[in-house]
Design a protein around this motif. Structure first.
Motif, PDB file in Angstrom:
ATOM      1  N   PRO A 397       3.064   7.630   0.871  1.00  0.00           N
ATOM      2  CA  PRO A 397       3.679   6.312   0.647  1.00  0.00           C
ATOM      3  C   PRO A 397       3.430   5.294   1.748  1.00  0.00           C
ATOM      4  CG  PRO A 397       5.333   7.969   1.203  1.00  0.00           C
ATOM      5  CD  PRO A 397       4.064   8.709   0.969  1.00  0.00           C
ATOM      6  N   LYS A 398       2.996   5.750   2.914  1.00  0.00           N
ATOM      7  CA  LYS A 398       2.760   4.805   4.001  1.00  0.00           C
ATOM      8  C   LYS A 398       1.342   4.243   3.998  1.00  0.00           C
ATOM      9  CE  LYS A 398       6.267   6.709   7.105  1.00  0.00           C
ATOM     10  NZ  LYS A 398       6.574   7.181   8.483  1.00  0.00           N
ATOM     11  N   ASP A 400      -1.752   2.035   2.457  1.00  0.00           N
ATOM     12  CA  ASP A 400      -2.003   0.881   1.604  1.00  0.00           C
ATOM     13  C   ASP A 400      -2.854   1.306   0.403  1.00  0.00           C
ATOM     14  OD1 ASP A 400      -2.134  -2.233   1.350  1.00  0.00           O
ATOM     15  OD2 ASP A 400      -4.215  -1.533   1.135  1.00  0.00           O
ATOM     16  N   ASP A 407       0.142   1.001   5.954  1.00  0.00           N
ATOM     17  CA  ASP A 407       0.857  -0.237   5.706  1.00  0.00           C
ATOM     18  C   ASP A 407       1.753  -0.466   6.925  1.00  0.00           C
ATOM     19  OD1 ASP A 407       2.604  -2.252   4.995  1.00  0.00           O
ATOM     20  OD2 ASP A 407       2.889  -1.531   2.934  1.00  0.00           O
ATOM     21  N   ALA A 409       4.125  -2.302   7.610  1.00  0.00           N
ATOM     22  CA  ALA A 409       5.555  -2.473   7.351  1.00  0.00           C
ATOM     23  C   ALA A 409       6.261  -1.140   7.131  1.00  0.00           C
ATOM     24  CB  ALA A 409       5.744  -3.374   6.133  1.00  0.00           C
ATOM     25  N   LYS A 410       5.519  -0.102   6.781  1.00  0.00           N
ATOM     26  CA  LYS A 410       6.134   1.197   6.480  1.00  0.00           C
ATOM     27  C   LYS A 410       5.928   2.229   7.587  1.00  0.00           C
ATOM     28  CE  LYS A 410       5.484   0.602   1.486  1.00  0.00           C
ATOM     29  NZ  LYS A 410       4.828   1.146   0.263  1.00  0.00           N
ATOM     30  N   THR A 412       5.623   3.932  11.441  1.00  0.00           N
ATOM     31  CA  THR A 412       6.303   3.896  12.729  1.00  0.00           C
ATOM     32  C   THR A 412       5.332   3.383  13.792  1.00  0.00           C
ATOM     33  OG1 THR A 412       5.657   6.139  13.368  1.00  0.00           O
ATOM     34  CG2 THR A 412       7.670   5.907  12.036  1.00  0.00           C
TER      35      THR A 412
END
Length: 512
Positions: A397-398, A400, A407, A409-410, A412
Motif C-alpha cells: 500500500p505504500k 505509488d 508514496d 505521504a504514506k 515513514t
C-alpha cells in the motif's frame, strides 16, 4: 438431498453415497482436530487380519528363493564365463542409490541412516550456532502478510572481535586470507544424499513428508509464515484467499471453485497431485520410511509461496559441487522471464515440464525413470502454467500505482531515506528494477573473492516484491534476515554504507 434421520444406518449411507465408504482412519482424522491428508490416506497400508487359508504365508513364501542371488541361471554354460554370468557389481535398476555395496537392502540402509541422524542433526546445529546468533529478535511493528513477526538482524557472528565497519574497510583478499567472511555458503545437512527437506511445522501437518535420514535445520522464527497468505492476480479485491489453510488436494476445490476458471482449477489440481521424487517415491532409493507416491509442486511452494523448504540445485555435478537451494516463491511468476536459479528456462511451461521429467530439481531423467517417469501432455502443462501465473505479490500500500516507488505521504522517514539509498549509493536498483524489482538477468557476484569456496557463478536476480514474507535470503538461505542481506551486499559490492543507511535500506525493503 439430506438425510432426515441423523442416525441413518451405515448400509443406507453407503447407498446414498454411491457405495463409497470412508475408512475409519479418515473419520478419526476429522474428529481429532487434525486435517485429513488424502495423499497419506491413499498410500498408507492397513493391516487386515484374515483367517483365510490362501492369505497365510507358506514356507515357500518366506524363503529366499525370490532374491536375485538365488535365481537359477538360464544356462549351465555360465559356469565357465566371467563371474559365472552374474552382475557382481552395482545394478542401478535394483540397487538403492548410493548403496555402499551391491545387493544392500533398503532396511539395512534405513537403519544406518536412522542411527546416523542424531549426529548429523547435532553437527548442523553446531555449525549454524557457530555462524549465527539463533536467538530471534523480532521487529516491534512489522509483520508478514498474515501477522507473523518479522525477524531482524544481522544475525551473523563476526570473528576475532571484528565490527561491521572494520570488516567493510578490508579488501576482499584480506577477508578471504583471514577467513573472516561472515556469509559463506550454507550447506545441506547431508550433501551426499541431498534432496528435499521440509520444516517441522509442515511435517506435523503432513507426516508423509518426514525423512528418516535428515532434519530441517533453521529455527521457525527465521522462516516464512505457515501457512503463507495466497494472492490471486485475477481476484485482487479478495486479498489473501488462503483463509488460513494450507491449500491441498483435500480442500482446493471447495476453496477455489468460485474463484478460478476450469483451466486454472485443473492446473491447481495437478500442482497438488503427488509424483515421484528422488527421496519420496515407491523404490528403495526413497528416504521416507514407507513407499511414497511422491511430493507435489505445492508441497514445496505452499500456497504458491514458500515456507523455507530446501534441496540441492540440479545444475552442477559432481554431487559435492551442487548448491543448497532454498525454495523460492511463485508469487509474481507472470512477470518473470527466467526460471531456475542458474538455468535459462524461459517459460513457466518449460520449467514445469522439465522438473517433472527429472524427478523434481535433480536434473536427471535417468534416476527419474527408476522412480516413476512423468511425461505430461502439453495441455496439462499449460493448465499448470496458467495456475502458476495467477499467484500474485502481496499488496504494497505504500507504493505509488504508476511508478511502484514509495508514496511520500504514506511512507515513514526511515523508508524514504532507505529508498534514496536503494536507488543511489546502495546500487540495488541496478538489478532490482521497478515495478517488480528485478531485471530478468543473471549476475556473478564472484564470491570466491571473499571466501575459499568453489565459485557459484551467475545466479538470476530474484524479485524484491513482498520480500518481507520470504526469509531466509539468497539462493541458499545464508542470510537469515534482511539486515544480514544488507550487510552481505555492503561487503560484496563495497558500498561503504553507514549504520543508519543500512537500517533505512532494510526498512524500505520491508515496504515493497
Amino acid at each position: 438431498m439430506r438425510f432426515r434421520n441423523k442416525a441413518i444406518s451405515s448400509s443406507a449411507a453407503r447407498w446414498f453415497l454411491g457405495g463409497f465408504v470412508f475408512p475409519v482412519a479418515v473419520a478419526a482424522a476429522q474428529t481429532n482436530g487434525k486435517p485429513l491428508d488424502a495423499v497419506a490416506e491413499a498410500q498408507t497400508p492397513r493391516a487386515a487380519p484374515s483367517s483365510r487359508p490362501e492369505s497365510q504365508k507358506s514356507e515357500h513364501d518366506r524363503s529366499g528363493a525370490f532374491r536375485a542371488p538365488h535365481a537359477q541361471p538360464s544356462s549351465n554354460a555360465f559356469g565357465g564365463q566371467p563371474d559365472q554370468g552374474k552382475v557382481l557389481g552395482f545394478d542401478f535398476y535394483r540397487d538403492p542409490l548410493n548403496a555402499k555395496r551391491p545387493m544392500q537392502t533398503f532396511e539395512e540402509i534405513m537403519q544406518e541412516d536412522k542411527a546416523a541422524k542424531p549426529k548429523i542433526t547435532a553437527d548442523q546445529r553446531k555449525l549454524l550456532e557457530s555462524r549465527y546468533d539463533l536467538t530471534p529478535r523480532l521487529h516491534r511493528e512489522a509483520k508478514m502478510s498474515r501477522g507473523k513477526p518479522i525477524p531482524v538482524g544481522p544475525t551473523a557472528r563476526l570473528r576475532n572481535g571484528m565490527t561491521w565497519d572494520t570488516l567493510a574497510a578490508m579488501t576482499p583478499e584480506e577477508i578471504r586470507e583471514k577467513g573472516l567472511f561472515p556469509y559463506p555458503s550454507l550447506p545441506h545437512p547431508k550433501q551426499a544424499t541431498g534432496g528435499q527437506v521440509f520444516p517441522k511445522m509442515q511435517i506435523e501437518m503432513f507426516p508423509r513428508l518426514e525423512r528418516f535420514d535428515v532434519e530441517f535445520d533453521l529455527p521457525d522464527a527465521f522462516l516464512p509464515e505457515f501457512p503463507p497468505a495466497m494472492f490471486l492476480q485475477n481476484r485482487p479485491e479478495l486479498g489473501d484467499v488462503s483463509r488460513g489453510e494450507v491449500v491441498s488436494i483435500n480442500n482446493y476445490y471447495a476453496l477455489f471453485k468460485d474463484l478460478l476458471t476450469p483451466v486454472q482449477l485443473d492446473g491447481l489440481r495437478l500442482l497438488l497431485t503427488p509424483f515421484p521424487q528422488e527421496e519420496f517415491n515407491p523404490t528403495d532409493d526413497r528416504k521416507s520410511e514407507q513407499p511414497s507416491l511422491g511430493v507435489t509442486c505445492l508441497d514445496c511452494h505452499i500456497n504458491g509461496h514458500t515456507t523455507g523448504q530446501f534441496h540441492l540445485n540440479p545444475d552442477n555435478r559432481p554431487q559435492e559441487r551442487r548448491l543448497r537451494l532454498d525454495t523460492v516463491s511463485l508469487r509474481g511468476m507472470y512477470n518473470q522471464q527466467i526460471h531456475g536459479s542458474k538455468r535459462s528456462l524461459r517459460s513457466v511451461e518449460d520449467f514445469t515440464e522439465f522438473e517433472f521429467r527429472t524427478a523434481y530439481f535433480n536434473g536427471d531423467p535417468i534416476h527419474a525413470m527408476k522412480k516413476g517417469f512423468t511425461q505430461f501432455d502439453r495441455v496439462q502443462v499449460s493448465h499448470m502454467a496458467q495456475m502458476q501465473n495467477m499467484f500474485d505479490f502481496p499488496p504494497a500500500p505504500k507504493l505509488d500505482v504508476a511508478t511502484a516507488r514509495l508514496d511520500p505521504a504514506k511512507a515513514t522517514e526511515a523508508e524514504r531515506r532507505g529508498e534514496e539509498v536503494f536507488f543511489g549509493k546502495g546500487k540495488c536498483a541496478e538489478c532490482h528494477v521497478p515495478p517488480v524489482y528485478l531485471d530478468d538477468r543473471m549476475h556473478d557476484l564472484r564470491l570466491e573473492r571473499f571466501v575459499n569456496e568453489a565459485p557459484p557463478g551467475p545466479m538470476k536476480t530474484f524479485t524484491l516484491r513482498g520480500i518481507k514474507d520470504s526469509p531466509p535470503y539468497m539462493h541458499d538461505g545464508r542470510c537469515l534476515t534482511l539486515e544480514d542481506t544488507v550487510e552481505f551486499f555492503n561487503l560484496v559490492l563495497g558500498l561503504k554504507l553507514n549504520t543508519q543507511e543500512k537500517s533505512d535500506l532494510a526498512a524500505f525493503m520491508r515496504a515493497l
